[in-house]
Design a protein around this motif. Sequence first.
Motif, short mmCIF file in Angstrom:
data_model
loop_
_atom_site.label_atom_id
_atom_site.label_comp_id
_atom_site.label_asym_id
_atom_site.label_seq_id
_atom_site.Cartn_x
_atom_site.Cartn_y
_atom_site.Cartn_z
N LEU B 53 0.87 -1.18 0.00
CA LEU B 53 0.00 0.00 0.00
C LEU B 53 0.91 1.22 0.00
CD1 LEU B 53 -2.88 1.27 0.46
CD2 LEU B 53 -2.39 1.10 2.88
N PHE B 54 1.09 1.85 -1.16
CA PHE B 54 2.10 2.90 -1.21
C PHE B 54 1.54 4.29 -1.05
CE2 PHE B 54 1.76 4.58 -5.55
CZ PHE B 54 1.19 3.55 -6.26
N CYS B 55 0.23 4.42 -1.01
CA CYS B 55 -0.32 5.74 -0.69
C CYS B 55 -1.72 5.55 -0.13
CB CYS B 55 -0.35 6.65 -1.92
SG CYS B 55 -0.97 8.29 -1.58
N LEU B 56 -1.99 6.24 0.96
CA LEU B 56 -3.34 6.22 1.52
C LEU B 56 -3.69 7.67 1.83
CD1 LEU B 56 -4.53 3.94 4.44
CD2 LEU B 56 -5.24 6.27 4.24
N THR B 57 -4.73 8.16 1.19
CA THR B 57 -5.05 9.57 1.44
C THR B 57 -6.55 9.78 1.30
OG1 THR B 57 -4.48 11.83 0.86
CG2 THR B 57 -4.68 10.30 -0.95
N CYS B 58 -6.95 11.03 1.45
CA CYS B 58 -8.36 11.38 1.44
C CYS B 58 -8.51 12.68 0.67
CB CYS B 58 -8.86 11.55 2.88
SG CYS B 58 -10.62 11.83 3.02
N VAL B 59 -9.67 12.85 0.04
CA VAL B 59 -9.96 14.08 -0.70
C VAL B 59 -11.27 14.63 -0.19
CG1 VAL B 59 -10.28 15.10 -2.97
CG2 VAL B 59 -8.83 13.09 -2.73
N ASP B 60 -11.31 15.94 0.05
CA ASP B 60 -12.57 16.58 0.45
C ASP B 60 -13.18 17.24 -0.78
OD1 ASP B 60 -14.68 17.81 1.57
OD2 ASP B 60 -13.54 19.12 2.90
N ARG B 88 -19.88 12.83 4.34
CA ARG B 88 -19.08 13.87 4.97
C ARG B 88 -19.49 14.11 6.42
NH1 ARG B 88 -17.98 19.20 5.14
NH2 ARG B 88 -15.94 19.87 4.38
N GLU B 89 -20.75 13.88 6.73
CA GLU B 89 -21.21 14.11 8.10
C GLU B 89 -20.74 13.02 9.04
OE1 GLU B 89 -22.51 17.02 8.48
OE2 GLU B 89 -22.32 17.19 6.30
N LYS B 90 -20.71 11.79 8.53
CA LYS B 90 -20.32 10.66 9.39
C LYS B 90 -19.37 9.76 8.60
CE LYS B 90 -22.49 7.27 12.48
NZ LYS B 90 -22.56 5.91 11.91
N PRO B 91 -18.12 10.21 8.42
CA PRO B 91 -17.20 9.43 7.59
C PRO B 91 -16.61 8.26 8.37
CG PRO B 91 -16.18 11.49 8.27
CD PRO B 91 -17.50 11.42 8.95
N GLU B 92 -17.00 7.06 7.98
CA GLU B 92 -16.51 5.86 8.66
C GLU B 92 -16.14 4.82 7.63
OE1 GLU B 92 -18.90 5.85 12.92
OE2 GLU B 92 -19.61 4.58 11.29
N ILE B 93 -15.04 4.15 7.86
CA ILE B 93 -14.62 3.05 6.98
C ILE B 93 -13.79 2.09 7.82
CG2 ILE B 93 -12.50 4.17 6.14
CD1 ILE B 93 -13.23 3.01 3.34
N GLU B 94 -13.78 0.84 7.41
CA GLU B 94 -13.00 -0.17 8.14
C GLU B 94 -11.50 0.10 7.95
OE1 GLU B 94 -13.35 -2.91 10.04
OE2 GLU B 94 -15.51 -2.62 10.31
N THR B 95 -10.74 -0.17 9.00
CA THR B 95 -9.28 -0.02 8.89
C THR B 95 -8.70 -1.15 8.03
OG1 THR B 95 -7.23 0.06 10.11
CG2 THR B 95 -8.93 -1.37 10.99
N VAL B 96 -7.57 -0.86 7.39
CA VAL B 96 -6.84 -1.94 6.70
C VAL B 96 -5.44 -2.08 7.31
CG1 VAL B 96 -8.06 -1.92 4.51
CG2 VAL B 96 -6.18 -0.31 4.87
N GLU B 107 -3.58 6.10 8.39
CA GLU B 107 -4.98 6.27 8.80
C GLU B 107 -5.06 7.26 9.97
OE1 GLU B 107 -6.40 2.29 9.39
OE2 GLU B 107 -6.91 2.06 7.27
N ARG B 108 -4.08 7.22 10.84
CA ARG B 108 -4.07 8.22 11.91
C ARG B 108 -3.93 9.63 11.33
NH1 ARG B 108 0.20 6.50 16.42
NH2 ARG B 108 -0.17 8.66 17.05
N PHE B 114 -8.68 14.95 8.31
CA PHE B 114 -10.00 14.93 7.66
C PHE B 114 -11.11 14.45 8.59
CE2 PHE B 114 -7.10 14.76 4.08
CZ PHE B 114 -7.70 15.62 3.17
N GLY B 115 -10.76 13.86 9.70
CA GLY B 115 -11.78 13.38 10.63
C GLY B 115 -12.46 12.10 10.21
N VAL B 116 -11.81 11.30 9.37
CA VAL B 116 -12.38 10.00 9.00
C VAL B 116 -12.15 9.03 10.15
CG1 VAL B 116 -12.24 8.07 7.40
CG2 VAL B 116 -11.99 10.41 6.56
#
Lengths: 231, 151
Positions: B53-60, B88-96, B107-108, B114-116
């Motif tokens: 996994l060479f990049c993990l990011t988020c976009v708003d 956007r109000e409740k951003p939740e996803i399982e950790t990998v 992820e931290r 971003f508050g995910v």
Amino acid sequence: MPVALPQFKPYRPQMPAINKKNTMSNTLNHEAAESLPAGDVVSAHRPSIEQLAGPTPFPGTVHQAPGGNFLVSKMDEVINWARSNSLWPLTFGTSCCAIEMMSAYSAKYDWSRFGFEVARATPRQADVIIIAGTIVNKMAPVLKRLYDQMADPKYVVAMGACATSGGPFFYNTYSVVKGADHVIPVDVYIAGCPPRPEALIHALMALQVKIKAGMTREQIRDEMKAPPQPE
Amino acid sequence: MTREELQQLIATQFAGCSFEEGTEWLTVDISADSWKTGAQWLRQHNDLLFDFLFCLTCVDWKTHLTMVYHLTSTTYRHTLVVKCKLNREKPEIETVSDIWRTAEFHEREVYELFGVIFLNHPDLRKLILPDEWEGYPLRKDYEDPINMIKL
């Protein structure tokens, strides 16, 4: 009869802020000083900023006397001369400016030639801190502490746009200090993003001039702003 | 494996996924629910072996957040980009982070900026920001009248 030390033409880096015409009174500019009677050199005359640019001879005048010459000088000038030629920078770099600084250190530019020599890894042994890079809010207290730990006299060079004003991070940034002078006083600013090694060397030479002049920042500013001479 | 073969194989795992056109790497949009099992599958499938996994990011995007995962296989040298839309109000996803260990820090970082919320993350604290920091500074609507100069 007292004889002034041989004057050699100093190498002067480009210092655009100095305008020869309206900088300083005639008795203090370089050509006039050369033509002064040798005896007067010892008296009240203070070397101009322009004269101090580049290598300067040991301050003082040699008086010839039977059985050996003697030298008359001022301790302050000798101390400033010594300080300016032995500036030890602190190893400090927070981003890409540090890469240019490393280049200035190393073989190609080799700034040891000019008297700013050994980089120290501890602030307690350093004279000058070169803020090479962005200062973020989290780094600011660290920078302040490093500065406080340096022994007097100490000097600060703000290298590049980030250290000067926040640079590319001026707008819409939550983390960057908009200029390192919000945290510690700065003696010399360098423009550039990042500045070339030559610019860094020039900045340290400007710092040397400042030290050799032995003047405060305000005195230097006033000298540079002296009213134009009547034609 | 060619890009088309890769695309066909991946389409068998993620029901209702869509692929983006004109991207450098094969890019698949999936739903957040199918991500955890799908990630396991991508990591373990014998013809995929996405072990890096060479990049993990988020976009708003202002209307929603998008998680972006860049995966590559050191065995087959193929690369895949996975995108998940989040509320956007409740951003939740399982950790990998249990599949790719590197995700733990990434992820931290996404969490603080971003508050995910990463479900089942072993240690979901702020990474670089001070612990007492409030707000998510990389969100487009973040305001900080003291430190930020708006343009």
